[in-house]
Enzyme design. Structure first.
Site, short mmCIF file in Angstrom:
data_model
loop_
_atom_site.label_atom_id
_atom_site.label_comp_id
_atom_site.label_asym_id
_atom_site.label_seq_id
_atom_site.Cartn_x
_atom_site.Cartn_y
_atom_site.Cartn_z
N HIS A 1 41.95 -6.77 -55.19
CA HIS A 1 41.93 -5.43 -55.75
C HIS A 1 42.98 -5.06 -56.65
CE1 HIS A 1 41.96 -1.03 -54.90
NE2 HIS A 1 43.09 -0.99 -55.24
N GLU A 2 44.39 -5.76 -56.51
CA GLU A 2 45.26 -5.46 -57.22
C GLU A 2 45.14 -6.15 -58.49
OE1 GLU A 2 47.38 -3.29 -56.58
OE2 GLU A 2 46.94 -2.88 -54.47
N HIS B 1 42.96 -4.43 -60.93
CA HIS B 1 43.53 -3.27 -61.62
C HIS B 1 43.91 -3.68 -63.08
CE1 HIS B 1 43.20 0.09 -59.00
NE2 HIS B 1 43.79 -0.54 -58.00
N TYR C 1 43.81 7.47 -64.20
CA TYR C 1 43.84 7.32 -62.82
C TYR C 1 44.23 8.85 -62.17
CZ TYR C 1 45.19 4.64 -58.71
OH TYR C 1 45.16 4.09 -57.39
N GLU D 1 39.80 2.83 -58.78
CA GLU D 1 39.73 2.10 -57.25
C GLU D 1 38.40 1.46 -56.77
OE1 GLU D 1 42.33 1.76 -55.13
OE2 GLU D 1 43.48 2.43 -56.97
N ASP E 1 46.58 12.33 -53.74
CA ASP E 1 46.23 11.22 -54.09
C ASP E 1 45.48 11.16 -55.54
OD1 ASP E 1 45.55 8.49 -53.48
OD2 ASP E 1 43.51 8.90 -52.86
N HIS F 1 41.66 7.29 -53.70
CA HIS F 1 41.08 6.72 -52.72
C HIS F 1 40.35 6.95 -51.67
CE1 HIS F 1 45.28 4.88 -54.16
NE2 HIS F 1 44.64 3.88 -54.01
#
Lengths: 366, 94
Positions: free
Chosen positions: A185-186, A189, A200, A209, A282, A287
């Site tokens: 996931h990271e 990005h 974002y 996301e 958020d 998310h």
């Protein structure tokens, strides 16, 4: 859309560029362009504040968006070879990157988190290189820099534009972040950033996301050699603390069911547009609402069967590379995946029919 | 001076996982007291809050409330990437 009150002779585009375009320039432009765009956005905000005061009308403020993002939407693949992993120990401090403890080709260093970060980065590099022909996160072989033991009892992991960082968790809410779907996931990005970026906030942020979740899950499924029906489709399985009633952070198969805990509450992710969450928290629920495109991807994979990182992954990757809209909505993204599916499988193919069905089932119709 | 810090966001995005810290700076021993005063000086925080976001994905957001001896409070919303590492280390120590 004109900044006539703040026009400057130094910026001839000052009165021409609308705010949404400035946001994209701040995201994708080189350093000077991004700085100019941020400055104009700020002026615009001030002008609007003044107008609001004069008119006593409630004009909603625009968040400043910016970033040192790559200026190209398509990352050309260079020579594919090998990852260049550089894993650091942050020593539970915030300064990055910390002390280098394992470089490419080194034997395991004995620090569990570092060895997990090293192995995980290798799996993710391999997914993008071998399946999609991408040479590292930027498409040009950039080193994969990561820091483990970032800050003290830190309940988070992130990509900061240049590297990954992983906390250990506080042992109560989270026990680790070194799990392959999280690592993927990271790192995804980073891929998204170098593919042109997705702003974002709100729907484009939730897409950011979701795409990160998709490639995180694909990295995990591929490493385990799982078919669609063998995968659990969880993001962050096993990272929640021992006392938390939950199996993971998110579920792509069944958004909203990953956890239900006295302390953490109920997983808030929707799976359908009817339950889209409108919030200012958020970054506009990035998310939360990511559950909707996540579920569309799961449904598509489920319809097709087989290996999700193959055709479905290729379609999502191609769509990301072709997307030239940092403020894309869910519907924009669905269109982009349909175009990618048509390119790869032909117009009117069964795959495009099934993809359309998947999007429609989550409330994004054609 | 009282400093209150609420954190939210991050990879999990779980609102209920937000942390909250409170510290009475005047009750701290030196050099901690001085470090806190410098790091959480309101004008400095206002400058930091204006810094552009390099990349915001999965970063924590802090809501920092500084209350002076006259009970005057100032509130700043600052992302993790806007704070210097030394300040983040101070937050972790609180």
């Amino acid at each position: 859309m004109c900044f006539s009150l703040s026009c400057s002779g130094h910026n001839p585009v000052n009165c021409i560029i609308p705010p949404y375009m400035l946001q994209v320039l701040a995201l994708r432009g080189d350093e000077d362009t991004a700085r100019m765009a941020r400055s104009l956005l700020k002026q615009n905000e001030q002008v609007r504040d003044e107008r609001a005061e004069h008119a006593r009308a409630g004009v909603p403020p625009t968040d400043l968006l910016s970033g040192a993002f790559a200026s190209h939407a398509l990352s050309p693949s260079g020579q594919l070879c090998c990852p260049d992993r550089r894993i650091h120990d942050g020593g539970f401090k915030a300064a990055l990157p910390g002390t280098l403890i394992r470089s490419e080709g080194d034997d395991p260093c004995g620090v569990d988190d570092a060895d997990l970060a090293y192995d995980g980065a290798g799996h993710v590099f391999s997914l993008f290189a071998e399946e999609y022909g991408r040479n590292s996160l930027d498409g040009e072989g950039m080193p994969l820099v990561a820091t483990v033991h970032h800050r003290r009892a830190y309940n988070n992991a992130f990509w900061n534009g240049a590297q990954m960082a992983y906390g250990t968790g506080d042992g109560e809410l989270f026990r680790t972040f070194l799990e392959l779907s999280v690592i993927g996931h990271e790192m995804a990005h980073g891929v998204i950033q170098f593919a042109g970026g997705l702003i974002y906030e709100n729907q484009s942020g939730a897409l950011n996301e979701s795409i990160a979740d998709v490639f995180g899950s694909l990295a995990l499924q591929r490493s385990l050699g799982q078919q669609v029906h063998e995968a659990d489709w969880l993001v962050g399985r096993g990272i929640l603390g021992p006392g938390v009633n939950g199996v993971a952070l998110r579920s792509m198969k069944a958004p909203g069911t990953a956890y239900a805990d006295d302390l953490l509450g109920q997983d808030p992710q929707p799976w359908h547009m009817d339950h889209f969450v409108t919030t200012t928290d958020d970054h506009g629920g990035v998310h939360i609402n990511s559950g909707i495109p996540n579920h569309a991807f799961y449904l598509f994979c489920n319809y097709l069967g087989g290996r999700s990182w193959e055709l479905p992954g290729r379609i999502w990757y191609r769509a990301l590379q072709s997307l030239n809209n940092p403020m894309a909505s869910f519907a924009d993204w669905a269109d982009q995946t349909m175009d990618a599916a048509t390119d790869l499988t032909g117009r009117g193919s069964i795959e495009t029919v099934l993809l359309r069905r998947a999007w429609k089932l989550v409330g994004i119709g054609f | 001076m009282i400093i209150e810090i609420a954190a939210e966001g991050g990879f999990g995005g779980i609102a209920a996982a937000a942390s909250h810290k409170r510290i009475d700076v005047d009750q701290q021993a030196e050099p901690m007291r001085q470090e806190l005063c410098e790091a959480f000086e309101p004008d400095q925080l206002a400058l930091l809050a204006d810094k552009p976001c390099t990349t915001c994905a999965d970063r924590l957001t802090y809501r920092i409330t500084v209350t002076d001896s006259q009970q005057h409070s100032q509130i700043f919303t600052i992302r993790e990437d806007q704070l210097p590492p030394e300040t983040l280390d101070l937050i972790d120590q609180m």
